[in-house]
Design a protein around this motif. Structure first.
Motif, PDB file in Angstrom:
ATOM      1  N   LEU A 127       0.819  -1.207   0.000  1.00 32.87           N
ATOM      2  CA  LEU A 127       0.000   0.000   0.000  1.00 32.87           C
ATOM      3  C   LEU A 127       0.855   1.260   0.000  1.00 32.87           C
ATOM      4  CD1 LEU A 127      -2.843  -1.025   2.479  1.00 32.87           C
ATOM      5  CD2 LEU A 127      -2.952  -0.894  -0.011  1.00 32.87           C
ATOM      6  N   MET A 128       1.965   1.234   0.725  1.00 31.37           N
ATOM      7  CA  MET A 128       2.852   2.409   0.737  1.00 31.37           C
ATOM      8  C   MET A 128       3.484   2.646  -0.635  1.00 31.37           C
ATOM      9  SD  MET A 128       2.777   3.997   3.579  1.00 31.37           S
ATOM     10  CE  MET A 128       1.026   3.597   3.630  1.00 31.37           C
ATOM     11  N   VAL A 129       3.842   1.577  -1.316  1.00 31.32           N
ATOM     12  CA  VAL A 129       4.429   1.733  -2.652  1.00 31.32           C
ATOM     13  C   VAL A 129       3.396   2.290  -3.623  1.00 31.32           C
ATOM     14  CG1 VAL A 129       5.472   0.510  -4.588  1.00 31.32           C
ATOM     15  CG2 VAL A 129       6.128  -0.075  -2.253  1.00 31.32           C
ATOM     16  N   MET A 130       2.187   1.754  -3.566  1.00 30.75           N
ATOM     17  CA  MET A 130       1.142   2.259  -4.458  1.00 30.75           C
ATOM     18  C   MET A 130       0.740   3.682  -4.103  1.00 30.75           C
ATOM     19  SD  MET A 130      -1.282  -1.067  -5.200  1.00 30.75           S
ATOM     20  CE  MET A 130      -1.435  -1.570  -3.494  1.00 30.75           C
ATOM     21  N   TYR A 174       7.043  17.206 -18.529  1.00 31.38           N
ATOM     22  CA  TYR A 174       5.763  16.654 -18.099  1.00 31.38           C
ATOM     23  C   TYR A 174       5.596  15.201 -18.525  1.00 31.38           C
ATOM     24  CZ  TYR A 174       4.298  17.395 -22.936  1.00 31.38           C
ATOM     25  OH  TYR A 174       4.195  17.348 -24.297  1.00 31.38           O
ATOM     26  N   MET A 175       6.355  14.769 -19.555  1.00 30.00           N
ATOM     27  CA  MET A 175       6.226  13.395 -20.035  1.00 30.00           C
ATOM     28  C   MET A 175       6.854  12.391 -19.059  1.00 30.00           C
ATOM     29  SD  MET A 175       6.938  13.823 -24.109  1.00 30.00           S
ATOM     30  CE  MET A 175       6.524  12.111 -24.368  1.00 30.00           C
ATOM     31  N   ILE A 176       7.724  12.879 -18.154  1.00 34.22           N
ATOM     32  CA  ILE A 176       8.323  11.965 -17.170  1.00 34.22           C
ATOM     33  C   ILE A 176       7.239  11.370 -16.274  1.00 34.22           C
ATOM     34  CG2 ILE A 176       9.961  11.796 -15.266  1.00 34.22           C
ATOM     35  CD1 ILE A 176      11.567  14.001 -16.530  1.00 34.22           C
ATOM     36  N   ASP A 177       6.311  12.217 -15.851  1.00 36.14           N
ATOM     37  CA  ASP A 177       5.191  11.713 -15.045  1.00 36.14           C
ATOM     38  C   ASP A 177       4.345  10.728 -15.840  1.00 36.14           C
ATOM     39  OD1 ASP A 177       5.836  13.046 -12.738  1.00 36.14           O
ATOM     40  OD2 ASP A 177       4.562  14.785 -13.162  1.00 36.14           O
ATOM     41  N   SER A 178       4.153  11.009 -17.119  1.00 32.66           N
ATOM     42  CA  SER A 178       3.335  10.110 -17.947  1.00 32.66           C
ATOM     43  C   SER A 178       3.991   8.738 -18.079  1.00 32.66           C
ATOM     44  CB  SER A 178       3.119  10.738 -19.324  1.00 32.66           C
ATOM     45  OG  SER A 178       2.488  11.995 -19.215  1.00 32.66           O
ATOM     46  N   TYR A 179       5.294   8.727 -18.310  1.00 30.84           N
ATOM     47  CA  TYR A 179       5.994   7.443 -18.396  1.00 30.84           C
ATOM     48  C   TYR A 179       6.047   6.725 -17.035  1.00 30.84           C
ATOM     49  CZ  TYR A 179       7.576   8.711 -23.084  1.00 30.84           C
ATOM     50  OH  TYR A 179       7.629   9.043 -24.413  1.00 30.84           O
ATOM     51  N   SER A 180       6.212   7.491 -15.965  1.00 37.80           N
ATOM     52  CA  SER A 180       6.311   6.888 -14.634  1.00 37.80           C
ATOM     53  C   SER A 180       5.010   6.203 -14.219  1.00 37.80           C
ATOM     54  CB  SER A 180       6.674   7.955 -13.600  1.00 37.80           C
ATOM     55  OG  SER A 180       7.938   8.527 -13.890  1.00 37.80           O
ATOM     56  N   PRO A 194       4.441   0.899 -11.940  1.00 38.58           N
ATOM     57  CA  PRO A 194       3.601  -0.266 -11.622  1.00 38.58           C
ATOM     58  C   PRO A 194       4.051  -1.545 -12.322  1.00 38.58           C
ATOM     59  CG  PRO A 194       2.239   1.657 -12.050  1.00 38.58           C
ATOM     60  CD  PRO A 194       3.625   2.023 -12.456  1.00 38.58           C
ATOM     61  N   LEU A 195       4.471  -1.442 -13.598  1.00 40.80           N
ATOM     62  CA  LEU A 195       4.917  -2.648 -14.291  1.00 40.80           C
ATOM     63  C   LEU A 195       6.196  -3.213 -13.676  1.00 40.80           C
ATOM     64  CD1 LEU A 195       4.275  -1.767 -18.056  1.00 40.80           C
ATOM     65  CD2 LEU A 195       2.937  -3.268 -16.555  1.00 40.80           C
ATOM     66  N   ALA A 196       7.115  -2.346 -13.290  1.00 41.38           N
ATOM     67  CA  ALA A 196       8.352  -2.822 -12.667  1.00 41.38           C
ATOM     68  C   ALA A 196       8.075  -3.466 -11.303  1.00 41.38           C
ATOM     69  CB  ALA A 196       9.337  -1.661 -12.517  1.00 41.38           C
ATOM     70  N   ILE A 245       6.348 -10.818  -9.061  1.00 41.22           N
ATOM     71  CA  ILE A 245       6.275 -12.131  -9.710  1.00 41.22           C
ATOM     72  C   ILE A 245       7.568 -12.910  -9.488  1.00 41.22           C
ATOM     73  CG2 ILE A 245       6.136 -13.283 -11.945  1.00 41.22           C
ATOM     74  CD1 ILE A 245       4.263 -11.044 -12.867  1.00 41.22           C
ATOM     75  N   ILE A 246       8.696 -12.249  -9.646  1.00 47.38           N
ATOM     76  CA  ILE A 246       9.978 -12.929  -9.439  1.00 47.38           C
ATOM     77  C   ILE A 246      10.158 -13.311  -7.968  1.00 47.38           C
ATOM     78  CG2 ILE A 246      12.492 -12.640  -9.566  1.00 47.38           C
ATOM     79  CD1 ILE A 246      12.040 -10.784 -11.954  1.00 47.38           C
TER      80      ILE A 246
END
Length: 470
Positions: A283-286, A444-450, A455-457, A463-464
């Motif tokens: 929860l803290m990470v999210m 501003y695109m840094i936030d979009s990519y993040s 979340p994917l990372a 999973i690992i």
């Protein structure tokens, strides 16, 4: 004439003498009976016990038992069959409970019934009905018993409520059953590399202290059936298996000794740690990802959110470390906590990068623009202290037109930059520099990519992690 009255008086005195003697002793007898009666009434609460005249039955039975077993006729400081082959001593254990398991102290506490079986011909007695005799701890101190102790034990004691929990049963042929109820705290070498997804192997070891294998042979009385357990339920562990085994312990100074093992496997319940550690960490990470959707100009909101999540993760890590032993290797929970802490920390660093690139971009725009002297620069600063393009009205500034001279000057400046001779190196460095300048001009695109990368990372990390340790 005078002799006759004198004889008569002597005869009267001789007749009255026995009567007076008996009457003088009668009060003394009465007083003795009264004193005896008062003493017995005081001792028995005013009730005269008629059995006081008899001998103590318990004492007489003990004397009879000692005489029957001929305890005084033998030297029980020596083991049975001294000088011949080793005496076999069978062991039977019933585990009553596992009271506690401590990860900090690396030990466990167990309550068990320890039973010894051996034969001592010195205690054989004749019996018409072939029945055994049962005694308590008082007789145990007068005969020979095996000196079994617990290897690697920290504390142990024999229960003594309401009497010492010791039982001795002697059979007519000299076979003996000796049973004690013991609570022992012993060492368990635990491996926390997979904690809390770990499985621990603990063992309780029994061995004779004074008699090596040439004098005493320890063995399990009924093989694998010699170890019995009640229904044991633990709060943090599930007992997978109880298994007896045996081995030989060698000491360079005293020789080899028979050793018996009570092995049990403990598998930890993960649900408690999921609620206390893993779910709050997730929860803290999210929660740290929420800053990616907050406006980059809202500095107080994004900074306070990032600092809060970092401090909360530090508190979780400290709490887990306080309840664990200080081991020198990395545990599974440490990997998860520190990886999650890294994700939270990177979210704070991400905003720092966004804020920096935004500031640099806006400062460059202000430098390229021709600002009149009457222009107040403080009006173009946002509440976060940085210049922003949206806050400056650039319509009043003349647009700088691109002329051939400026294009030639730009090309000449680019051509003066000395580069490597190989074209492949130029092609490698140029896209990197171009992409970096593109990111700086579009922070501003840094936030979009993040919003996608973080979340994917983190999902890939989970999973690992769970595939390796679960």
């Amino acid at each position: 004439m005078r002799v006759a009255p004198l004889v008569l008086r002597l005869m009267c005195l001789a007749w009255l003498w026995p009567i007076s003697h008996n009457s003088s002793h009668l009060p003394n007898k009465r007083r003795h009976k009264e004193q005896y009666g008062e003493n017995t009434k005081q001792k028995h609460g005013g009730r005269v016990d008629l059995k006081m005249k008899k001998l103590d039955s318990t004492k007489s039975l003990l004397i009879k038992s000692e005489q029957l077993l001929r305890i005084e006729d033998h030297d029980f400081a020596m083991r049975p069959g001294f000088g011949s082959t080793a005496i076999p001593v069978g062991i039977d254990v019933q585990v009553e409970s596992i009271d506690s398991i401590s990860e900090v102290n690396m030990d466990f506490t167990m309550t068990l019934y320890l039973r010894h079986y051996w034969q001592d011909d010195r205690l054989a007695f004749p019996s018409s009905n072939n029945k055994s005799r049962t005694f308590d701890a008082r007789l145990v101190k007068k005969i020979w018993v095996p000196d079994v102790f617990f290897v690697h034990s920290k504390r142990s004691f024999i229960h003594d409520t309401t009497m010492e929990n010791i039982m001795l049963r002697v059979f007519p042929d000299g076979n003996i059953l000796y049973s004690v109820r013991i609570t022992v705290t012993a060492l368990c070498s635990m491996d926390f590399s997979s904690f809390p997804l770990d499985t621990q192997n603990c063992s309780l070891e029994l061995e004779s202290y004074a008699y090596n294998e040439n004098d005493l042979m320890l063995y399990w009385k009924n093989g694998n059936d010699s170890l019995r357990t009640d229904e044991i339920v633990l709060s943090q562990f599930f007992i997978e298996d109880f298994q007896p085994s045996f081995g030989l312990a060698f000491y360079s100074s005293t020789g080899s000794y028979n050793r018996l093992y009570i092995n049990f496997i403990l598998r930890r319940h993960i649900f408690f740690f999921m609620l206390q550690t893993y779910f709050p960490t997730m929860l803290m990470v999210m929660l740290s990802w929420v800053s990616f959707w907050i406006d980059r100009r809202a500095v107080p909101a994004r900074v306070s959110l990032g600092i809060t999540t970092v401090l909360t993760m530090s508190t979780i890590i400290t709490g887990v470390s306080a309840s664990m032993p200080q081991v020198s290797y990395v545990k599974a929970v440490d990997i998860y906590l520190w990886a999650s802490f890294l994700f939270v920390f990177l979210s704070v660093i991400e905003y720092a990068a966004v804020n920096y690139f935004t500031t640099v971009e806006e400062m460059k725009k202000l430098k390229r623009a021709k600002i009149p002297n009457s222009y107040n620069a403080t009006q173009a600063m946002a509440f976060d202290g940085c210049f922003h393009d949206n806050d400056i009205d650039l319509t009043s500034f003349p647009e700088v037109s691109s002329t051939p001279n400026t294009e030639r000057n730009t090309q000449s400046r680019n051509s003066t930059v000395s580069g490597p001779t190989e074209g492949t190196r130029l092609r490698r460095k140029y896209p990197l520099k171009l992409s970096l300048s593109f990111i700086m001009s579009n922070s501003y695109m840094i936030d979009s990519y993040s919003r996608v990368i973080f979340p994917l990372a983190y999902l890939l990390f989970n999973i690992i992690y769970w595939s390796m340790y679960a």
